[in-house]
Design a protein around this motif. Structure first.
Motif, PDB file in Angstrom:
ATOM      1  N   GLY A  56       1.015  -1.114   0.035  1.00 29.60           N
ATOM      2  CA  GLY A  56      -0.506  -0.071   0.266  1.00 29.60           C
ATOM      3  C   GLY A  56       0.647   1.208  -0.254  1.00 29.60           C
ATOM      4  O   GLY A  56       1.909   1.240   0.151  1.00 29.60           O
ATOM      5  N   ARG A  57      -0.066   2.583  -0.158  1.00 30.22           N
ATOM      6  CA  ARG A  57       0.655   3.246  -0.089  1.00 30.22           C
ATOM      7  C   ARG A  57       0.872   4.201   1.178  1.00 30.22           C
ATOM      8  O   ARG A  57       1.549   5.234   1.837  1.00 30.22           O
ATOM      9  CB  ARG A  57      -0.146   4.722  -1.326  1.00 30.22           C
ATOM     10  N   GLU A  58       0.146   3.898   2.062  1.00 31.16           N
ATOM     11  CA  GLU A  58      -0.029   3.845   3.684  1.00 31.16           C
ATOM     12  C   GLU A  58      -0.277   2.574   4.242  1.00 31.16           C
ATOM     13  O   GLU A  58      -0.853   1.737   4.128  1.00 31.16           O
ATOM     14  CB  GLU A  58      -1.120   5.114   3.718  1.00 31.16           C
ATOM     15  N   PHE A  59       0.956   1.978   5.698  1.00 33.59           N
ATOM     16  CA  PHE A  59       1.228   1.068   5.780  1.00 33.59           C
ATOM     17  C   PHE A  59       1.742   1.105   7.301  1.00 33.59           C
ATOM     18  O   PHE A  59       1.718   2.271   8.029  1.00 33.59           O
ATOM     19  CB  PHE A  59       1.980   0.361   5.081  1.00 33.59           C
ATOM     20  N   GLN A  60       1.330   0.278   8.829  1.00 28.80           N
ATOM     21  CA  GLN A  60       1.554  -0.223   9.462  1.00 28.80           C
ATOM     22  C   GLN A  60       3.137  -0.525   9.681  1.00 28.80           C
ATOM     23  O   GLN A  60       3.124  -1.398   9.710  1.00 28.80           O
ATOM     24  CB  GLN A  60       0.678  -0.764  10.414  1.00 28.80           C
ATOM     25  N   MET A  61       3.969  -0.064  10.552  1.00 29.90           N
ATOM     26  CA  MET A  61       5.388   0.037  10.484  1.00 29.90           C
ATOM     27  C   MET A  61       5.299  -0.604  12.274  1.00 29.90           C
ATOM     28  O   MET A  61       5.753   0.946  12.763  1.00 29.90           O
ATOM     29  CB  MET A  61       6.184   0.328   9.796  1.00 29.90           C
ATOM     30  N   LYS A  62       6.384  -1.052  12.893  1.00 28.81           N
ATOM     31  CA  LYS A  62       7.883  -0.936  13.743  1.00 28.81           C
ATOM     32  C   LYS A  62       8.718  -1.159  13.109  1.00 28.81           C
ATOM     33  O   LYS A  62       8.997  -1.130  12.571  1.00 28.81           O
ATOM     34  CB  LYS A  62       7.146  -2.133  14.916  1.00 28.81           C
ATOM     35  N   ASP A  63       9.259   0.634  13.919  1.00 34.79           N
ATOM     36  CA  ASP A  63      10.745   0.879  13.085  1.00 34.79           C
ATOM     37  C   ASP A  63      11.462   0.427  14.794  1.00 34.79           C
ATOM     38  O   ASP A  63      10.561   1.425  15.067  1.00 34.79           O
ATOM     39  CB  ASP A  63      10.671   1.823  12.207  1.00 34.79           C
ATOM     40  N   SER A  64      12.306   0.174  14.784  1.00 36.21           N
ATOM     41  CA  SER A  64      13.224   0.563  16.162  1.00 36.21           C
ATOM     42  C   SER A  64      14.502   0.566  15.791  1.00 36.21           C
ATOM     43  O   SER A  64      14.592   0.012  15.163  1.00 36.21           O
ATOM     44  CB  SER A  64      13.370  -0.438  17.071  1.00 36.21           C
ATOM     45  N   TYR A  65      15.424   1.253  16.565  1.00 34.29           N
ATOM     46  CA  TYR A  65      16.490   1.723  16.576  1.00 34.29           C
ATOM     47  C   TYR A  65      17.759   1.409  18.180  1.00 34.29           C
ATOM     48  O   TYR A  65      17.192   1.979  18.242  1.00 34.29           O
ATOM     49  CB  TYR A  65      17.034   3.199  15.717  1.00 34.29           C
ATOM     50  N   SER A  66      18.730   1.443  17.739  1.00 32.15           N
ATOM     51  CA  SER A  66      19.757   1.242  18.664  1.00 32.15           C
ATOM     52  C   SER A  66      20.680   1.526  18.708  1.00 32.15           C
ATOM     53  O   SER A  66      21.176   2.187  17.763  1.00 32.15           O
ATOM     54  CB  SER A  66      19.995  -0.987  18.334  1.00 32.15           C
ATOM     55  N   PHE A  67      21.505   2.187  19.703  1.00 31.87           N
ATOM     56  CA  PHE A  67      22.185   3.606  19.642  1.00 31.87           C
ATOM     57  C   PHE A  67      23.315   3.039  20.531  1.00 31.87           C
ATOM     58  O   PHE A  67      22.864   2.473  21.329  1.00 31.87           O
ATOM     59  CB  PHE A  67      21.886   4.769  19.878  1.00 31.87           C
ATOM     60  N   ASP A  68      24.378   2.511  19.399  1.00 36.33           N
ATOM     61  CA  ASP A  68      25.878   1.813  21.207  1.00 36.33           C
ATOM     62  C   ASP A  68      26.639   2.809  21.254  1.00 36.33           C
ATOM     63  O   ASP A  68      27.390   3.463  19.729  1.00 36.33           O
ATOM     64  CB  ASP A  68      25.788   0.869  21.003  1.00 36.33           C
ATOM     65  N   THR A  69      27.917   2.597  21.809  1.00 34.96           N
ATOM     66  CA  THR A  69      28.983   3.625  21.439  1.00 34.96           C
ATOM     67  C   THR A  69      30.510   2.831  21.047  1.00 34.96           C
ATOM     68  O   THR A  69      30.918   3.055  20.431  1.00 34.96           O
ATOM     69  CB  THR A  69      29.844   4.196  23.117  1.00 34.96           C
ATOM     70  N   THR A  70      29.941   1.055  21.396  1.00 35.30           N
ATOM     71  CA  THR A  70      31.361   0.460  20.365  1.00 35.30           C
ATOM     72  C   THR A  70      30.187  -0.288  19.519  1.00 35.30           C
ATOM     73  O   THR A  70      29.004  -0.721  19.573  1.00 35.30           O
ATOM     74  CB  THR A  70      31.571  -0.213  21.402  1.00 35.30           C
ATOM     75  N   ASP A  71      31.490  -0.581  18.159  1.00 35.59           N
ATOM     76  CA  ASP A  71      30.027  -1.579  17.543  1.00 35.59           C
ATOM     77  C   ASP A  71      29.907  -3.080  18.034  1.00 35.59           C
ATOM     78  O   ASP A  71      29.749  -3.656  17.899  1.00 35.59           O
ATOM     79  CB  ASP A  71      31.790  -2.865  16.400  1.00 35.59           C
ATOM     80  N   GLU A  72      30.560  -4.053  18.910  1.00 38.54           N
ATOM     81  CA  GLU A  72      30.633  -4.998  19.923  1.00 38.54           C
ATOM     82  C   GLU A  72      28.779  -4.637  20.143  1.00 38.54           C
ATOM     83  O   GLU A  72      28.146  -5.480  20.400  1.00 38.54           O
ATOM     84  CB  GLU A  72      31.311  -4.993  21.402  1.00 38.54           C
ATOM     85  N   GLY A  73      28.964  -3.279  21.205  1.00 38.30           N
ATOM     86  CA  GLY A  73      27.445  -3.384  21.562  1.00 38.30           C
ATOM     87  C   GLY A  73      26.404  -3.397  20.168  1.00 38.30           C
ATOM     88  O   GLY A  73      25.205  -4.074  20.631  1.00 38.30           O
ATOM     89  N   LEU A  74      26.935  -2.595  19.017  1.00 38.49           N
ATOM     90  CA  LEU A  74      25.968  -2.951  18.572  1.00 38.49           C
ATOM     91  C   LEU A  74      25.677  -4.097  17.392  1.00 38.49           C
ATOM     92  O   LEU A  74      24.593  -4.819  17.223  1.00 38.49           O
ATOM     93  CB  LEU A  74      26.478  -1.840  16.890  1.00 38.49           C
ATOM     94  N   ALA A  75      26.402  -5.003  18.220  1.00 38.87           N
ATOM     95  CA  ALA A  75      26.109  -6.952  17.589  1.00 38.87           C
ATOM     96  C   ALA A  75      25.240  -7.419  18.336  1.00 38.87           C
ATOM     97  O   ALA A  75      24.574  -7.891  18.148  1.00 38.87           O
ATOM     98  CB  ALA A  75      27.174  -7.366  17.227  1.00 38.87           C
ATOM     99  N   GLU A  76      25.674  -6.412  19.743  1.00 36.78           N
ATOM    100  CA  GLU A  76      24.311  -7.243  20.877  1.00 36.78           C
ATOM    101  C   GLU A  76      23.175  -6.433  20.297  1.00 36.78           C
ATOM    102  O   GLU A  76      23.049  -7.208  20.467  1.00 36.78           O
ATOM    103  CB  GLU A  76      25.417  -6.367  22.206  1.00 36.78           C
ATOM    104  N   ALA A  77      23.154  -5.291  20.280  1.00 37.99           N
ATOM    105  CA  ALA A  77      21.445  -5.356  19.810  1.00 37.99           C
ATOM    106  C   ALA A  77      21.053  -6.054  18.669  1.00 37.99           C
ATOM    107  O   ALA A  77      19.930  -5.672  18.262  1.00 37.99           O
ATOM    108  CB  ALA A  77      22.003  -3.354  19.946  1.00 37.99           C
TER     109      ALA A  77
END
Length: 566
Positions: A156-177
């Motif tokens: 559709g042109r309008e749709f429901q979505m869950k979007d989430s975002y993780s924020f970390d200070t290290t690449d290891e933290g990003l990998a964990e998220a």
């Protein structure tokens, strides 16, 4: 406690016939069963039963996101363009973006996704490493101006979505998220009852590095994926790679031109020479941001323009036109070859490896050339996997023949890295007292797409057949028609509701039992309880919607049976 849903008061209109414009199963059944109504192309109204299914999926998503420490927020859908200009996506999205001006002439857009805005929120709110890591999410309406909305709520042109975002200070933290989200998505789709595959993917306009898609196999799917029968390899076809193997080109003689009149296509050339199409080299001309580029693939394969576009993003890729050939008389339509091309970048699939020899165009009308060897007679500027993947292509891991299937994308997870943090200078004060650049992940689930995917996967020839977790009710009570049957149906419905079950009861007057039974199967609640011919004895018929199994039970037995699994 929720009230019993009485169909005599429910806004619902079921249809016997499929909508004239419906092509996919979910489109047909969601409209026929009264879950959704088309408002305009790609824009849908969620009716009471559909809204309940949508909310049930939302609940499952929210519970699992909260379980990994996600914090729910709600960002605006109406957004100023400046953040998207800064990231370059205001132009990259092209016609997919809904753009508008306010009364003062300021430019806005309707959000297709929110990486930029979440980055700005964290930049404003977080100043120290002590504020991180953090996971933020929202469940919100998104907008994309699809050129050809289709498949009901699936595209559709309008749709429901869950979007989430993780924020970390290290690449290891990003990998964990990333792993936390991956595990949460597995739990979500298992709870929803969705058969799904996790496949390697490309990041596209989202950017970043590591990327995986969650796909629900279904004939209506617009994604194509492969998996290997002999190992655990699975990937979106746009992410499949082919390992180039160099050949010994010394055995091939010099280039020899061939008179090949009226052979501008691979098919006509192969037939004229009596060779297999795989011995020829196909050279497709495209424009990349206006510059003509040649793309070489074996003659028996097709160029995957979507895959090519992903490789070259954010550049715009389009086919050349007749006017382009007029402007470049050195490019002979139907007879282009990579040898001797001037001012044309040559991209080749890895199958055009160094040392391989081909029959290809000689850049002269009605003429081809054979013994044209890669690395000897022409150079490849860039090797990119650009062919349409076919069943039987070798697995990149083990070499076994791949299987190809269609699927609906229901989730996508990305390790974005520092792309957006760099754009918006998202830094926090680190443990050493110096600024540290934050690294991000982006994770999406198509909530309304999940409704369509479940409909596609679970429906049968009678109608929808929802898993209990997301069905609009636990039990559908049907009063066959007479006053005594309606009285019993309403009485048992109240008792089931008091026992904690969600109940839909068909108490509509003047509707034949046959229509009610048909509607109960079309609507797709997991259990159907009928007050029918033995109502005077206090006996009901319980039917399992999926298996069709039936049994006669007293009121107390029916309540005990239905509440046992709740």
């Amino acid at each position: 406690m929720a009230q019993v849903q009485r169909m005599s008061r429910l806004m619902i209109k079921t249809l016997r016939d499929d909508p004239a414009d419906a092509e996919t199963l979910n489109h047909k059944l969601l409209v026929r069963a009264g879950y959704v109504r088309r408002t305009a192309a790609g824009i849908w109204t969620w009716l009471p039963l559909g809204k309940k299914v949508l909310e049930n999926i939302t609940r499952v998503v929210r519970e699992e996101m909260d379980a990994i420490g996600g914090q729910e927020v709600l960002l605006p859908a109406l957004l100023p363009k400046e953040a998207y200009e800064a990231s370059g996506r205001y132009d990259e999205y092209g016609d997919l973006l809904f753009r508008l001006k306010d009364r003062k002439g300021a430019d806005y857009l309707l959000g297709p996704t929110h990486e930029e805005i979440f980055t700005q929120v964290v930049k404003d709110m977080c100043s120290s490493y002590k504020d991180l890591p953090v996971i933020l999410y929202q469940i919100q309406t998104k907008y994309r101006d699809e050129a050809r909305p289709r498949a009901g709520v699936l595209r559709g042109r309008e749709f429901q979505m869950k979007d989430s975002y993780s924020f970390d200070t290290t690449d290891e933290g990003l990998a964990e998220a990333y792993q936390l989200h991956r595990a949460a998505y597995i739990r979500i789709f298992e709870r929803l009852g969705l058969d799904h595959r996790i496949v390697s993917a490309v990041s596209g306009a989202m950017g970043g590095s590591a990327s995986e898609e969650f796909l629900a196999p279904a004939p209506a799917g617009e994604d194509t994926f492969v998996d290997c029968p002999d190992c655990d390899y699975a990937a979106n076809t746009e992410a499949v790679t082919f390992k180039a193997v160099a050949a010994d080109g010394s055995a091939h003689g010099p280039v020899e031109e061939l008179d090949t009149p009226d052979t501008p296509t691979i098919e006509s050339l192969a037939a004229f020479l009596g060779v297999d199409a795989s011995a020829t080299l196909k050279n497709l001309l495209v424009k990349v941001d206006g510059e003509i580029v040649a793309v070489g693939v074996p003659g028996d394969r097709e160029v995957d323009l979507g895959k090519l576009g992903e490789h070259l993003a954010p550049a715009v890729v389009e086919l050349v036109t007749a006017e382009d050939f007029e402007d470049r008389p050195d490019l002979v339509r139907g007879y282009v070859g990579p040898q001797g091309l001037e001012k044309v970048r040559f991209i080749a699939d890895p199958r055009i490896a160094a040392g391989t020899a081909w029959i290809t165009g000689a850049n002269k009308p009605g003429t081809h050339a054979k013994n044209v060897v890669a690395g000897r007679d022409f150079e490849v500027d860039d090797y990119l996997d650009v062919v349409v993947v076919e069943a039987g292509d070798p697995c990149p891991n083990c070499g076994a023949g791949l299987r190809v299937d269609r699927a609906i994308e229901i989730g996508h997870i990305f390790q974005l890295g520092r792309k957006y943090a760099d754009i918006f200078s998202l830094d926090v004060l680190g443990q050493q007292g110096k600024p540290v650049r934050v690294t991000m992940g982006s994770y999406g689930i198509g909530v309304s797409r999940a409704v369509a995917a479940l409909a596609e996967q679970t429906a049968d020839d009678k109608g929808l057949c929802w898993p209990r977790e997301i069905a609009p009710a636990d039990v559908h009570v049907v009063a066959a028609g007479k006053a005594l049957q309606t009285e019993l149906a309403l009485d048992v419905s109240e008792k089931l509701n008091a026992a904690g079950l969600r109940v839909l009861v068909d108490d509509r007057p003047g509707i034949s039992p046959g229509v009610k039974f048909t509607d109960s199967e079309l609507i797709g609640v997991p259990k159907i309880l009928v007050a029918g011919r033995r109502s005077a004895e206090g006996v009901l018929e319980l039917k399992d919607r999926r298996t069709g199994e039936r049994e006669e039970l007293t009121v107390d037995e029916a309540i005990a049976r239905l509440t046992a699994g709740s």
